[in-house]
Design a protein around this motif. Structure first.
Motif, PDB file in Angstrom:
ATOM      1  N   UNK A 131      14.485 -11.217 -11.231  1.00 18.56           N
ATOM      2  CA  UNK A 131      14.521 -12.560 -10.672  1.00 18.56           C
ATOM      3  C   UNK A 131      13.400 -13.436 -11.192  1.00 18.56           C
ATOM      4  N   UNK A 132      13.312 -14.638 -10.646  1.00 17.60           N
ATOM      5  CA  UNK A 132      12.292 -15.596 -11.090  1.00 17.60           C
ATOM      6  C   UNK A 132      11.418 -16.127  -9.954  1.00 17.60           C
ATOM      7  N   UNK A 133      11.927 -16.097  -8.743  1.00 13.71           N
ATOM      8  CA  UNK A 133      11.217 -16.671  -7.601  1.00 13.71           C
ATOM      9  C   UNK A 133       9.944 -15.881  -7.304  1.00 13.71           C
ATOM     10  N   UNK A 134       8.848 -16.599  -7.047  1.00 17.07           N
ATOM     11  CA  UNK A 134       7.601 -15.960  -6.653  1.00 17.07           C
ATOM     12  C   UNK A 134       6.933 -16.805  -5.571  1.00 17.07           C
ATOM     13  N   UNK A 135       6.696 -16.198  -4.420  1.00 20.91           N
ATOM     14  CA  UNK A 135       6.030 -16.882  -3.315  1.00 20.91           C
ATOM     15  C   UNK A 135       4.555 -16.511  -3.263  1.00 20.91           C
ATOM     16  N   UNK A 136       4.259 -15.238  -3.529  1.00 25.00           N
ATOM     17  CA  UNK A 136       2.891 -14.734  -3.502  1.00 25.00           C
ATOM     18  C   UNK A 136       2.661 -13.851  -4.723  1.00 25.00           C
ATOM     19  N   UNK A 137       1.555 -14.077  -5.408  1.00 21.81           N
ATOM     20  CA  UNK A 137       1.135 -13.199  -6.500  1.00 21.81           C
ATOM     21  C   UNK A 137       0.058 -12.278  -5.955  1.00 21.81           C
ATOM     22  N   UNK A 138       0.326 -10.970  -5.946  1.00 20.40           N
ATOM     23  CA  UNK A 138      -0.633  -9.997  -5.417  1.00 20.40           C
ATOM     24  C   UNK A 138      -1.257  -9.240  -6.584  1.00 20.40           C
ATOM     25  N   UNK A 139      -2.583  -9.287  -6.691  1.00 20.78           N
ATOM     26  CA  UNK A 139      -3.263  -8.672  -7.832  1.00 20.78           C
ATOM     27  C   UNK A 139      -4.486  -7.883  -7.367  1.00 20.78           C
ATOM     28  N   UNK A 140      -4.978  -7.015  -8.254  1.00 22.79           N
ATOM     29  CA  UNK A 140      -6.294  -6.418  -8.022  1.00 22.79           C
ATOM     30  C   UNK A 140      -7.314  -7.216  -8.812  1.00 22.79           C
ATOM     31  N   UNK A 141      -8.581  -7.068  -8.461  1.00 26.50           N
ATOM     32  CA  UNK A 141      -9.603  -7.931  -9.048  1.00 26.50           C
ATOM     33  C   UNK A 141      -9.822  -7.681 -10.535  1.00 26.50           C
ATOM     34  N   UNK A 142      -9.350  -6.537 -11.065  1.00 25.38           N
ATOM     35  CA  UNK A 142      -9.426  -6.321 -12.505  1.00 25.38           C
ATOM     36  C   UNK A 142      -8.592  -7.354 -13.257  1.00 25.38           C
ATOM     37  N   UNK A 143      -7.474  -7.752 -12.659  1.00 24.42           N
ATOM     38  CA  UNK A 143      -6.613  -8.776 -13.270  1.00 24.42           C
ATOM     39  C   UNK A 143      -7.348 -10.108 -13.316  1.00 24.42           C
ATOM     40  N   UNK A 144      -7.963 -10.493 -12.203  1.00 27.81           N
ATOM     41  CA  UNK A 144      -8.706 -11.754 -12.174  1.00 27.81           C
ATOM     42  C   UNK A 144      -9.895 -11.702 -13.116  1.00 27.81           C
ATOM     43  N   UNK A 167     -11.631  -4.583  -6.457  1.00 32.93           N
ATOM     44  CA  UNK A 167     -11.788  -3.230  -7.001  1.00 32.93           C
ATOM     45  C   UNK A 167     -13.262  -2.880  -7.165  1.00 32.93           C
ATOM     46  N   UNK A 168     -14.033  -3.873  -7.606  1.00 34.80           N
ATOM     47  CA  UNK A 168     -15.459  -3.680  -7.818  1.00 34.80           C
ATOM     48  C   UNK A 168     -16.210  -4.883  -7.254  1.00 34.80           C
ATOM     49  N   UNK A 169     -17.297  -4.664  -6.536  1.00 33.61           N
ATOM     50  CA  UNK A 169     -18.022  -5.769  -5.903  1.00 33.61           C
ATOM     51  C   UNK A 169     -18.448  -6.864  -6.870  1.00 33.61           C
ATOM     52  N   UNK A 170     -18.793  -6.493  -8.106  1.00 29.87           N
ATOM     53  CA  UNK A 170     -19.261  -7.487  -9.061  1.00 29.87           C
ATOM     54  C   UNK A 170     -18.172  -8.510  -9.382  1.00 29.87           C
ATOM     55  N   UNK A 171     -16.927  -8.183  -9.100  1.00 26.26           N
ATOM     56  CA  UNK A 171     -15.824  -9.110  -9.379  1.00 26.26           C
ATOM     57  C   UNK A 171     -15.819 -10.321  -8.454  1.00 26.26           C
ATOM     58  N   UNK A 172     -16.687 -10.319  -7.434  1.00 24.89           N
ATOM     59  CA  UNK A 172     -16.799 -11.517  -6.607  1.00 24.89           C
ATOM     60  C   UNK A 172     -17.279 -12.703  -7.428  1.00 24.89           C
ATOM     61  N   UNK A 226     -14.055  10.449  -5.973  1.00 27.80           N
ATOM     62  CA  UNK A 226     -14.445   9.131  -5.469  1.00 27.80           C
ATOM     63  C   UNK A 226     -13.676   7.989  -6.116  1.00 27.80           C
ATOM     64  N   UNK A 227     -13.009   8.248  -7.241  1.00 22.76           N
ATOM     65  CA  UNK A 227     -12.217   7.198  -7.899  1.00 22.76           C
ATOM     66  C   UNK A 227     -10.810   7.073  -7.331  1.00 22.76           C
ATOM     67  N   UNK A 228     -10.410   7.991  -6.452  1.00 22.63           N
ATOM     68  CA  UNK A 228      -9.069   7.938  -5.867  1.00 22.63           C
ATOM     69  C   UNK A 228      -8.862   6.614  -5.142  1.00 22.63           C
ATOM     70  N   UNK A 229      -7.680   6.037  -5.316  1.00 18.34           N
ATOM     71  CA  UNK A 229      -7.438   4.716  -4.744  1.00 18.34           C
ATOM     72  C   UNK A 229      -5.943   4.496  -4.540  1.00 18.34           C
ATOM     73  N   UNK A 230      -5.613   3.650  -3.589  1.00 18.95           N
ATOM     74  CA  UNK A 230      -4.212   3.256  -3.406  1.00 18.95           C
ATOM     75  C   UNK A 230      -3.806   2.332  -4.552  1.00 18.95           C
ATOM     76  N   UNK A 231      -2.509   2.236  -4.788  1.00 20.45           N
ATOM     77  CA  UNK A 231      -2.011   1.346  -5.837  1.00 20.45           C
ATOM     78  C   UNK A 231      -1.888  -0.074  -5.295  1.00 20.45           C
ATOM     79  N   UNK A 232      -1.839  -1.037  -6.190  1.00 17.80           N
ATOM     80  CA  UNK A 232      -1.642  -2.429  -5.779  1.00 17.80           C
ATOM     81  C   UNK A 232      -0.313  -2.582  -5.043  1.00 17.80           C
ATOM     82  N   UNK A 233       0.698  -1.844  -5.521  1.00 23.17           N
ATOM     83  CA  UNK A 233       2.012  -1.921  -4.887  1.00 23.17           C
ATOM     84  C   UNK A 233       1.985  -1.474  -3.448  1.00 23.17           C
TER      85      UNK A 233
END
Length: 393
Positions: A213-226, A251-256, A311-318
């Motif tokens: 599809x094409x419709x997007x209401x919300x873009x959900x990302x992790x801070x690595x993308x930003x 994902x990482x505090x420095x990404x603020x 310690x690197x274990x993490x949930x996925x963005x999905x």
């Protein structure tokens, strides 16, 4: 008098008989409904494994994270782990490709950088304090803290048609994952028919309209993308259009710093998830991963960390996007979650391998419980009412 009373007594007796028969007929006819009422009684509360709950509640990465945050608050921006911020190289100025909202390179010791640094300290300090406060009731607050406070205000500015839904849950939401299995489907129109569509990590939709599809209401990302977007002119991070709000977990505090540099240039809201929501998602996924590890391997639970990068274990963005939808939507549809031997990891890239720091199989078990027995999901308050969830394959 006796002759007068006899007819009345007969009538009363007849009424009693008729009433008794009517009640019996009513009970007989409604018997099936009474049986159904018993079937739909709330399920018994599950018995959670206390050992796994305790382990899932323990963040083994917290000491390392605490040290990193303390150094950042003191102004030490040198390299932080595998992903480096544009401030972490140790140079005296920010990479020339990173520019402020006005388009000029930010100098490390400039007044503009100093203002950013003060804001950075404030945001990071607040984030760290909230992150240490666990809140099982947080799911019930997502409508007010995420949808109403930012997204509804953005979309309702110039559209009177949206005012009726402001402050309320979306009627239906589609969460679109990035699995390559989407290339074998034609869910595009079905996805776009939902009231709201949530997409992940800037996955492309062009050339994949029939699949995603094409419709997007919300873009959900992790801070690595930003972090990658911050290196672009104007912090461009809008494959779905500059009007689409972005929700991001850190994902990482420095990404603020990336957030602060980009936030002023974004027309649509750039929202950082509540760290208490991050912690809730982390605990849920870790519990499912621990439970699955013990069940599948029959090994001691102490060996779990070595199998999932510790310690690197993490949930996925999905996973977090699904949990967000569960909190702000009346109905949730999940697309593009899952895998196949012949499918790529992402439909829009050539990547085939999964990231080892995620436990996708454990997350699939979570999604199954969301659909079939949400009461079995730990760490969420009993007061929260789960919406219907369906997954499309």
């Amino acid at each position: 008098m006796k002759r007068t009373l006899r007819p009345i007594s007969s009538i009363l007796l007849l009424l009693v008989i008729v009433g008794t028969l009517s009640v019996r007929v009513l009970l007989y006819r409604t018997g099936s409904f009474l049986s159904e009422a018993v079937v739909f009684q709330p399920p018994p509360k599950p018995v959670f494994n206390e050992t796994l709950l305790k382990l899932a509640s323990t963040d083994i990465a917290e000491p390392k994270l605490k040290q990193e945050i303390e150094e950042l608050l003191e102004g030490n921006f040198r390299s932080r782990g595998r992903q480096r911020s544009f401030l972490s190289s140790g140079k005296y100025h920010i990479d020339a490709r990173v520019r402020s909202a006005r388009g000029f390179p930010l100098q490390l010791r400039s007044p503009e950088f100093y203002r950013l640094w003060l804001s950075f300290r404030r945001f990071l300090g607040d984030w760290w304090r909230k992150r240490r406060l666990f809140s099982p009731d947080l799911m019930s607050d997502l409508v007010s803290t995420v949808k109403a406070s930012a997204i509804d205000k953005h979309y309702g500015k110039n559209n009177n048609n949206n005012k009726e839904s402001m402050g309320k849950k979306y009627k239906s939401c589609a969460v679109v994952g990035n699995s390559g299995i989407l290339l074998k489907t034609d869910h595009g129109n079905l996805i776009d028919s939902h009231d709201a569509v949530i997409r992940l990590n800037n996955a492309r939709t062009s050339s994949f309209k029939s699949n995603v599809g094409l419709k997007t209401t919300i873009s959900f990302v992790n801070s690595n993308i930003l972090h990658l977007c911050a290196r672009r002119e104007g912090c461009f991070c809008h494959p779905y259009g500059s009007h689409v709000p972005i929700i991001m977990y850190i994902c990482q505090p420095v990404h603020f710093f990336d957030y602060l540099v980009c936030n002023s240039s974004h027309k649509a809201p750039l929202i950082v998830t509540d760290p208490r929501f991050d912690v809730l998602c982390a605990r849920i996924v870790k519990y499912y991963s621990l439970k699955r590890f013990v069940k599948i391997t029959a090994k001691d639970v102490a060996e779990w960390g070595a199998a999932h990068e510790g310690s690197n274990f993490h949930y996925s963005s999905g996973m977090q996007a699904v949990m967000l939808a569960v909190g702000i939507c009346q109905k949730v549809s999940i697309f593009g979650f899952g895998k196949a031997e012949t499918a790529k990891h992402h439909y829009h890239t050539s990547q085939k391998a999964e990231l080892p720091l995620h436990d996708y199989e454990a997350e699939y078990e979570l999604y199954k419980d969301l659909m079939e027995r949400p009461h079995a999901i730990p760490f969420i308050s009993d007061k929260f009412k789960f919406p219907p969830v369906v997954m499309y394959h």
